[in-house]
Design a protein around this motif. Structure first.
Motif, PDB file in Angstrom:
ATOM      1  N   MET A  77       4.453   4.065  33.165  1.00  0.00           N
ATOM      2  CA  MET A  77       4.850   3.490  34.449  1.00  0.00           C
ATOM      3  C   MET A  77       4.679   1.968  34.431  1.00  0.00           C
ATOM      4  SD  MET A  77       6.076   5.755  36.430  1.00  0.00           S
ATOM      5  CE  MET A  77       6.751   6.508  34.967  1.00  0.00           C
ATOM      6  N   ASP A  78       3.581   1.484  33.839  1.00  0.00           N
ATOM      7  CA  ASP A  78       3.391   0.034  33.740  1.00  0.00           C
ATOM      8  C   ASP A  78       4.486  -0.588  32.891  1.00  0.00           C
ATOM      9  OD1 ASP A  78       1.145   0.088  35.317  1.00  0.00           O
ATOM     10  OD2 ASP A  78      -0.287   0.024  33.653  1.00  0.00           O
ATOM     11  N   ALA A  79       4.864   0.083  31.812  1.00  0.00           N
ATOM     12  CA  ALA A  79       5.934  -0.437  30.955  1.00  0.00           C
ATOM     13  C   ALA A  79       7.254  -0.466  31.718  1.00  0.00           C
ATOM     14  CB  ALA A  79       6.059   0.421  29.694  1.00  0.00           C
ATOM     15  N   GLU A  80       7.541   0.592  32.466  1.00  0.00           N
ATOM     16  CA  GLU A  80       8.778   0.624  33.250  1.00  0.00           C
ATOM     17  C   GLU A  80       8.771  -0.453  34.326  1.00  0.00           C
ATOM     18  OE1 GLU A  80      10.088   4.388  34.771  1.00  0.00           O
ATOM     19  OE2 GLU A  80       9.661   5.410  32.892  1.00  0.00           O
ATOM     20  N   ARG A  81       7.620  -0.623  34.990  1.00  0.00           N
ATOM     21  CA  ARG A  81       7.497  -1.643  36.023  1.00  0.00           C
ATOM     22  C   ARG A  81       7.702  -3.033  35.419  1.00  0.00           C
ATOM     23  NH1 ARG A  81       2.816  -0.078  37.696  1.00  0.00           N
ATOM     24  NH2 ARG A  81       3.616   1.403  39.170  1.00  0.00           N
ATOM     25  N   THR A  82       7.092  -3.257  34.268  1.00  0.00           N
ATOM     26  CA  THR A  82       7.238  -4.541  33.587  1.00  0.00           C
ATOM     27  C   THR A  82       8.683  -4.765  33.168  1.00  0.00           C
ATOM     28  OG1 THR A  82       4.960  -4.375  32.788  1.00  0.00           O
ATOM     29  CG2 THR A  82       6.390  -5.910  31.640  1.00  0.00           C
ATOM     30  N   ASP A  83       9.314  -3.710  32.656  1.00  0.00           N
ATOM     31  CA  ASP A  83      10.715  -3.819  32.240  1.00  0.00           C
ATOM     32  C   ASP A  83      11.609  -4.117  33.444  1.00  0.00           C
ATOM     33  OD1 ASP A  83      12.866  -3.622  30.319  1.00  0.00           O
ATOM     34  OD2 ASP A  83      13.377  -1.711  31.275  1.00  0.00           O
ATOM     35  N   ALA A  84      11.374  -3.420  34.554  1.00  0.00           N
ATOM     36  CA  ALA A  84      12.184  -3.658  35.761  1.00  0.00           C
ATOM     37  C   ALA A  84      11.999  -5.094  36.235  1.00  0.00           C
ATOM     38  CB  ALA A  84      11.796  -2.675  36.863  1.00  0.00           C
ATOM     39  N   HIS A  85      10.756  -5.563  36.212  1.00  0.00           N
ATOM     40  CA  HIS A  85      10.485  -6.935  36.644  1.00  0.00           C
ATOM     41  C   HIS A  85      11.154  -7.927  35.695  1.00  0.00           C
ATOM     42  CE1 HIS A  85       8.401 -10.164  38.672  1.00  0.00           C
ATOM     43  NE2 HIS A  85       7.954 -10.612  37.514  1.00  0.00           N
ATOM     44  N   ALA A  86      11.083  -7.654  34.405  1.00  0.00           N
ATOM     45  CA  ALA A  86      11.710  -8.541  33.415  1.00  0.00           C
ATOM     46  C   ALA A  86      13.225  -8.576  33.615  1.00  0.00           C
ATOM     47  CB  ALA A  86      11.361  -8.086  32.002  1.00  0.00           C
ATOM     48  N   GLN A  87      13.823  -7.417  33.882  1.00  0.00           N
ATOM     49  CA  GLN A  87      15.265  -7.382  34.121  1.00  0.00           C
ATOM     50  C   GLN A  87      15.628  -8.171  35.371  1.00  0.00           C
ATOM     51  OE1 GLN A  87      16.496  -3.302  34.181  1.00  0.00           O
ATOM     52  NE2 GLN A  87      16.392  -3.069  31.971  1.00  0.00           N
ATOM     53  N   TYR A  88      14.804  -8.024  36.417  1.00  0.00           N
ATOM     54  CA  TYR A  88      15.052  -8.781  37.646  1.00  0.00           C
ATOM     55  C   TYR A  88      14.922 -10.282  37.378  1.00  0.00           C
ATOM     56  CZ  TYR A  88      14.474 -10.786  42.253  1.00  0.00           C
ATOM     57  OH  TYR A  88      14.603 -11.562  43.359  1.00  0.00           O
ATOM     58  N   GLN A  89      13.883 -10.664  36.650  1.00  0.00           N
ATOM     59  CA  GLN A  89      13.683 -12.084  36.335  1.00  0.00           C
ATOM     60  C   GLN A  89      14.852 -12.621  35.501  1.00  0.00           C
ATOM     61  OE1 GLN A  89      11.372 -14.275  37.383  1.00  0.00           O
ATOM     62  NE2 GLN A  89      10.621 -12.665  38.735  1.00  0.00           N
ATOM     63  N   LYS A  90      15.317 -11.813  34.540  1.00  0.00           N
ATOM     64  CA  LYS A  90      16.454 -12.229  33.708  1.00  0.00           C
ATOM     65  C   LYS A  90      17.704 -12.382  34.568  1.00  0.00           C
ATOM     66  CE  LYS A  90      19.046 -11.036  29.538  1.00  0.00           C
ATOM     67  NZ  LYS A  90      20.254 -11.620  30.057  1.00  0.00           N
ATOM     68  N   ALA A  91      17.935 -11.409  35.469  1.00  0.00           N
ATOM     69  CA  ALA A  91      19.109 -11.485  36.351  1.00  0.00           C
ATOM     70  C   ALA A  91      19.006 -12.705  37.256  1.00  0.00           C
ATOM     71  CB  ALA A  91      19.226 -10.210  37.182  1.00  0.00           C
ATOM     72  N   SER A  92      17.802 -12.976  37.770  1.00  0.00           N
ATOM     73  CA  SER A  92      17.601 -14.148  38.614  1.00  0.00           C
ATOM     74  C   SER A  92      17.884 -15.423  37.826  1.00  0.00           C
ATOM     75  CB  SER A  92      16.164 -14.146  39.150  1.00  0.00           C
ATOM     76  OG  SER A  92      15.921 -15.296  39.906  1.00  0.00           O
ATOM     77  N   HIS A  93      17.372 -15.488  36.604  1.00  0.00           N
ATOM     78  CA  HIS A  93      17.618 -16.654  35.746  1.00  0.00           C
ATOM     79  C   HIS A  93      19.107 -16.792  35.441  1.00  0.00           C
ATOM     80  CE1 HIS A  93      17.982 -18.675  31.814  1.00  0.00           C
ATOM     81  NE2 HIS A  93      17.106 -19.514  32.361  1.00  0.00           N
ATOM     82  N   ASP A  94      19.745 -15.672  35.087  1.00  0.00           N
ATOM     83  CA  ASP A  94      21.185 -15.707  34.797  1.00  0.00           C
ATOM     84  C   ASP A  94      21.974 -16.167  36.019  1.00  0.00           C
ATOM     85  OD1 ASP A  94      20.585 -14.833  32.281  1.00  0.00           O
ATOM     86  OD2 ASP A  94      21.232 -12.751  32.602  1.00  0.00           O
ATOM     87  N   SER A  95      21.551 -15.731  37.216  1.00  0.00           N
ATOM     88  CA  SER A  95      22.214 -16.141  38.447  1.00  0.00           C
ATOM     89  C   SER A  95      22.077 -17.652  38.642  1.00  0.00           C
ATOM     90  CB  SER A  95      21.601 -15.400  39.634  1.00  0.00           C
ATOM     91  OG  SER A  95      22.061 -15.934  40.844  1.00  0.00           O
TER      92      SER A  95
END
Length: 160
Positions: A77-95
């Motif tokens: 669950m921590d790995a999934e949470r970290t991955d979701a956060h990383a994807q959000y951060q990447k999407a935010s950066h890409d935006s």
């Protein structure tokens, strides 16, 4: 008539012996039953202790397995949470990058458009248009554009 001693020897002694034999037989039955009971009780206690030991080991194994599953679940669950956060951060950066790129392209195209427009103005003999952030464009100043961004109010003519 018999004496008391003879009566005791002839009648009472055989009765006592018979009674003692029967009591010995009854005692033997009780002793055998007691020995059998103790043997069975010992077997039952051994089975109980084996069962309890087995239950204890099974419980220990189960709790260990559950603890391991719980830890692995929370790690996942921590790995999934970290991955979701990383994807959000990447999407935010890409935006942000896309917005910056779009703005830079817009500014580049705007600069090119103004350069071409100024070439046309200079070719017609007019002054080129420029923008001073502190003062605004020449046309804005001519139109009475205030530094606060609002046009100036026309002044009323004085009454004669």
């Amino acid at each position: 008539m018999r004496t008391l001693e003879e009566f005791q020897k002839e009648v009472l002694a055989p009765l006592r012996e018979e009674r003692d034999e029967k009591q010995a037989a009854a005692l033997e039955i009780k002793t055998k039953a007691g020995a059998e009971f103790m043997k069975r009780k010992k077997d039952i206690m051994e089975k109980e202790s084996e069962f309890k030991a087995h239950q204890k080991s099974c419980l220990k194994e189960f709790l260990g397995k559950q603890t391991l599953e719980k830890k692995s679940f929370f790690v996942l669950m921590d790995a999934e949470r970290t991955d979701a956060h990383a994807q959000y951060q990447k999407a935010s950066h890409d935006s942000k990058v896309a917005k910056r790129r779009a703005n830079e392209e817009y500014m580049d195209k705007l600069g090119i458009a103004f350069a071409e427009y100024n070439k046309e103005r200079v070719a017609n003999g007019d002054c080129p248009v420029f923008y001073d952030y502190r003062r605004g464009t020449i046309d804005e100043r001519k139109a009475g554009y205030d530094e606060n961004g609002w046009p100036e109010e026309p002044k009323p003519e004085a009454e004669k």
